[in-house]
Motif scaffolding. Sequence first.
Motif, short mmCIF file in Angstrom:
data_model
loop_
_atom_site.label_atom_id
_atom_site.label_comp_id
_atom_site.label_asym_id
_atom_site.label_seq_id
_atom_site.Cartn_x
_atom_site.Cartn_y
_atom_site.Cartn_z
N GLN A 140 141.29 106.92 21.09
CA GLN A 140 140.10 106.69 20.18
C GLN A 140 139.29 105.52 20.88
OE1 GLN A 140 141.37 105.27 16.43
NE2 GLN A 140 139.74 103.89 16.14
N LEU A 141 139.96 104.51 21.60
CA LEU A 141 139.04 103.41 22.28
C LEU A 141 138.45 104.26 23.35
CD1 LEU A 141 142.07 100.90 22.51
CD2 LEU A 141 139.91 100.28 21.29
N GLU A 142 139.00 105.02 24.06
CA GLU A 142 138.17 105.50 25.20
C GLU A 142 136.85 106.47 24.85
OE1 GLU A 142 140.85 107.86 28.06
OE2 GLU A 142 142.33 106.09 27.59
N ARG A 143 136.87 106.64 23.71
CA ARG A 143 135.69 107.49 22.93
C ARG A 143 134.75 106.55 22.46
NH1 ARG A 143 139.90 110.78 20.53
NH2 ARG A 143 139.66 109.59 18.50
N GLU A 144 135.21 105.49 21.80
CA GLU A 144 134.31 104.64 21.23
C GLU A 144 133.70 103.63 21.93
OE1 GLU A 144 136.46 104.69 16.64
OE2 GLU A 144 136.74 102.99 18.00
N LEU A 145 134.40 103.46 23.08
CA LEU A 145 134.00 102.03 24.02
C LEU A 145 133.34 102.89 25.39
CD1 LEU A 145 136.59 99.59 23.48
CD2 LEU A 145 134.64 99.88 22.38
N CYS A 146 133.29 104.22 25.40
CA CYS A 146 132.45 105.01 26.59
C CYS A 146 133.26 104.71 27.73
CB CYS A 146 130.95 104.44 26.52
SG CYS A 146 130.27 104.63 25.04
N VAL A 147 134.44 105.02 27.78
CA VAL A 147 135.27 104.82 29.18
C VAL A 147 134.97 105.89 30.20
CG1 VAL A 147 137.61 104.72 30.19
CG2 VAL A 147 137.05 103.35 27.99
N ALA A 148 134.60 105.67 31.34
CA ALA A 148 134.50 106.63 32.67
C ALA A 148 134.67 105.92 33.56
CB ALA A 148 132.83 107.10 32.24
N GLU A 149 134.81 106.69 34.98
CA GLU A 149 134.71 106.13 36.02
C GLU A 149 133.43 105.51 36.51
OE1 GLU A 149 135.88 109.01 39.04
OE2 GLU A 149 137.92 108.93 38.45
N THR A 150 133.22 104.40 37.42
CA THR A 150 131.92 103.94 38.13
C THR A 150 131.30 105.20 38.68
OG1 THR A 150 132.95 101.89 37.79
CG2 THR A 150 130.94 102.26 39.17
N GLY A 151 130.08 105.32 38.47
CA GLY A 151 129.30 106.51 39.08
C GLY A 151 128.99 105.97 40.35
N PRO A 152 128.71 106.79 41.48
CA PRO A 152 128.43 106.62 42.78
C PRO A 152 127.30 105.57 43.08
CG PRO A 152 128.09 108.82 42.48
CD PRO A 152 128.73 108.35 41.25
N ASP A 153 126.26 105.83 42.06
CA ASP A 153 124.91 105.19 42.21
C ASP A 153 125.29 103.60 41.88
OD1 ASP A 153 123.86 107.31 42.94
OD2 ASP A 153 122.93 107.69 40.94
N ALA A 154 126.48 103.01 41.28
CA ALA A 154 126.72 101.74 40.86
C ALA A 154 127.69 101.01 41.74
CB ALA A 154 127.07 101.75 39.44
N LEU A 155 128.21 102.04 42.61
CA LEU A 155 129.61 101.51 43.22
C LEU A 155 129.37 100.40 44.00
CD1 LEU A 155 131.61 104.48 44.53
CD2 LEU A 155 132.32 102.61 42.87
N GLY A 156 128.10 100.37 44.89
CA GLY A 156 127.93 99.59 46.05
C GLY A 156 128.94 99.56 47.18
N ARG A 157 128.46 98.84 48.49
CA ARG A 157 128.97 99.05 49.66
C ARG A 157 130.37 98.54 49.66
NH1 ARG A 157 129.53 102.10 53.87
NH2 ARG A 157 129.81 101.01 55.92
N SER A 158 130.75 97.44 48.91
CA SER A 158 132.20 96.85 49.02
C SER A 158 133.17 97.86 48.67
CB SER A 158 132.33 95.52 48.23
OG SER A 158 133.30 95.24 48.31
N ASN A 159 132.96 98.72 47.49
CA ASN A 159 133.86 99.51 46.70
C ASN A 159 133.93 100.63 47.76
OD1 ASN A 159 134.85 98.22 44.39
ND2 ASN A 159 132.38 98.13 44.06
N GLU A 160 132.66 101.09 48.40
CA GLU A 160 132.58 102.31 49.52
C GLU A 160 133.68 102.11 50.52
OE1 GLU A 160 128.46 102.63 50.01
OE2 GLU A 160 128.17 103.52 48.12
N LEU A 161 133.58 100.67 51.02
CA LEU A 161 134.56 100.44 52.24
C LEU A 161 135.67 100.38 51.77
CD1 LEU A 161 132.40 97.53 53.72
CD2 LEU A 161 133.04 99.67 54.75
N ALA A 162 136.13 100.17 50.60
CA ALA A 162 137.45 100.06 50.16
C ALA A 162 138.16 101.65 49.86
CB ALA A 162 137.81 99.56 48.65
N LEU A 163 137.13 102.54 49.67
CA LEU A 163 137.36 103.81 49.53
C LEU A 163 137.75 104.28 51.28
CD1 LEU A 163 134.99 105.12 46.84
CD2 LEU A 163 137.58 105.17 46.57
N LYS A 164 137.16 103.98 51.81
CA LYS A 164 137.17 104.09 53.38
C LYS A 164 138.42 103.76 53.94
CE LYS A 164 135.02 103.43 58.00
NZ LYS A 164 134.10 102.83 58.62
N GLY A 165 138.68 102.68 53.47
CA GLY A 165 139.99 101.88 54.12
C GLY A 165 141.18 102.55 53.22
N ASP A 166 141.08 102.88 52.25
CA ASP A 166 142.11 103.55 51.46
C ASP A 166 142.33 104.87 51.90
OD1 ASP A 166 144.17 104.38 49.54
OD2 ASP A 166 142.45 104.85 47.85
#
Length: 508
Positions: A140-166
């Motif tokens: 219910q919370l996920e529906r009401e509070l619009c839970v979703a993965e962060t989209g690629p346009d909002a990630l930013g370079r720091s998070n992209e680098l973490a994905l690369k390192g991972d």
Amino acid sequence: MTRNHTAYQPKGSEVTAEADYVVVGTGAGGAAAAVTLARAGASVLLVEAGPWRDPHDYAHSTYGALRDMMDDWGSTITMGRALWPVVQARLVGGTTVINSAICVRTPADVFEEWARDHGVGITAVGGRTFAERLGSYQDQLERELCVAETGPDALGRSNELALKGDAAAGYEGHIIRRYAKGCIGSGQCLQGCSSMKKQSTNLNYIPETLSLGGAILSCAPVDRIVWDGDRAVGVTGRFLHPQSREKGATFHARAKKAVFIAASATWSPVILQKSGVKHKAVGAGFRAHPGTGVFGIYDDPVDMNRGVTQGWASTRFRKEPGLKLETLSIPMEMAISRLAGGGKALMERIAGYRHIAMWVHALRARTAGRVDVGWTGRPVVRYGLDEADMRGFREGMWRVAQLHFAAGARAVVPGITGLPYSLERKDVDCIANGPLNPQNYVAILSHLFGGCTMGADPSRSVCDDAGRVHGRRSLYVADASIFPDNIGVNPQHTIMSLAMDIATRALG
């Protein structure tokens, strides 16, 4: 602001209000409990120690966030071998306003441990187990509070680098799911999302509660619970001006049916203690996620404040040694505090800010501490990691450093007293063999648990798994203070679903 909102009132007057239920605290637990009660047709009065801040008033600087949003400028620190700050907000919406809106479902092993070790959730209610009920509320919370993965346009370079390192290090990480509808990656989570994308409770469940006939007192720290025998019938305190700190009018919030305490893992036990609930378990069992960051220095600009504040995480090491690894972008004024030196050396390091990425670990610490009332009436948190937890803490820093190098960093800045300012890859094991004295580390405590722990045994716990305080009537606790142990993940989803379950059971 609404007609149902009463803010600071000056001396020379008294404010009295009454409702079916009085809910102390407007963060994850208090707001979720309040909206559940209000949707069932009950009248609800919310009482919040901090002010109401609208998103267009949010500060853009760390200084402004400390001034306007944090509990006493963030001055609560642990009393132990190291003086580590406790991260906690104090405003309408609570810490949901200044966190990164991370949504993690309660791990299955948490329910198993709570049942086995504390007798929590053993009895089914309405034909559904504890895990099934909380799972349904989390849906219910996920529906009401619009839970979703962060989209690629909002990630930013720091998070992209973490994905690369991972991908190179095999940390089995993931893009974080968040309560952030249409996040634009403005990098302002820690100061409050002025673009109104983050679904903090001051934007949804609190306004909904007011629209259903509820009311709220803000700038109204509760001093004590009011009793009729062993039955809670309200709370009282004095208004406190959010800027001058001047004490104002006395307020009395009366509850016809019950009082809910959801003031946080530091303040909920203090309110109970000041109200004469003298059980030895009140204040005991305090736990947290101690954590710290490691800077990675990259040849190309990172600009870590462009993009979502936290977009990548790994829970691969959650069980052993008890780590959550994640990205965390911090503003320049906070980063500067971690760049050692002075004069020309410091200015050269500041000039490289655009090339820095900060990633962190949070430790699922097994060490337990205690919260008590200090001589000023504020919480005193007695807490310090034992050697086993310090080994896990140190390993977390080493793993974050390894992740940076896997992502292509040319050096890391560990920020550990006794180690060089920066380390190249060949020297990274200096961290793994670093000191075990907590005083050598710059750390914070986030994700606070315990102090009013739930359990089946009244001699070892404060309340049962319905949030009812043992030996008292019409008194419930509905926040992270009732967690009997450290869950090892971001707790907001668990807090809110548990508060909804407690409120539903209180309604009968």
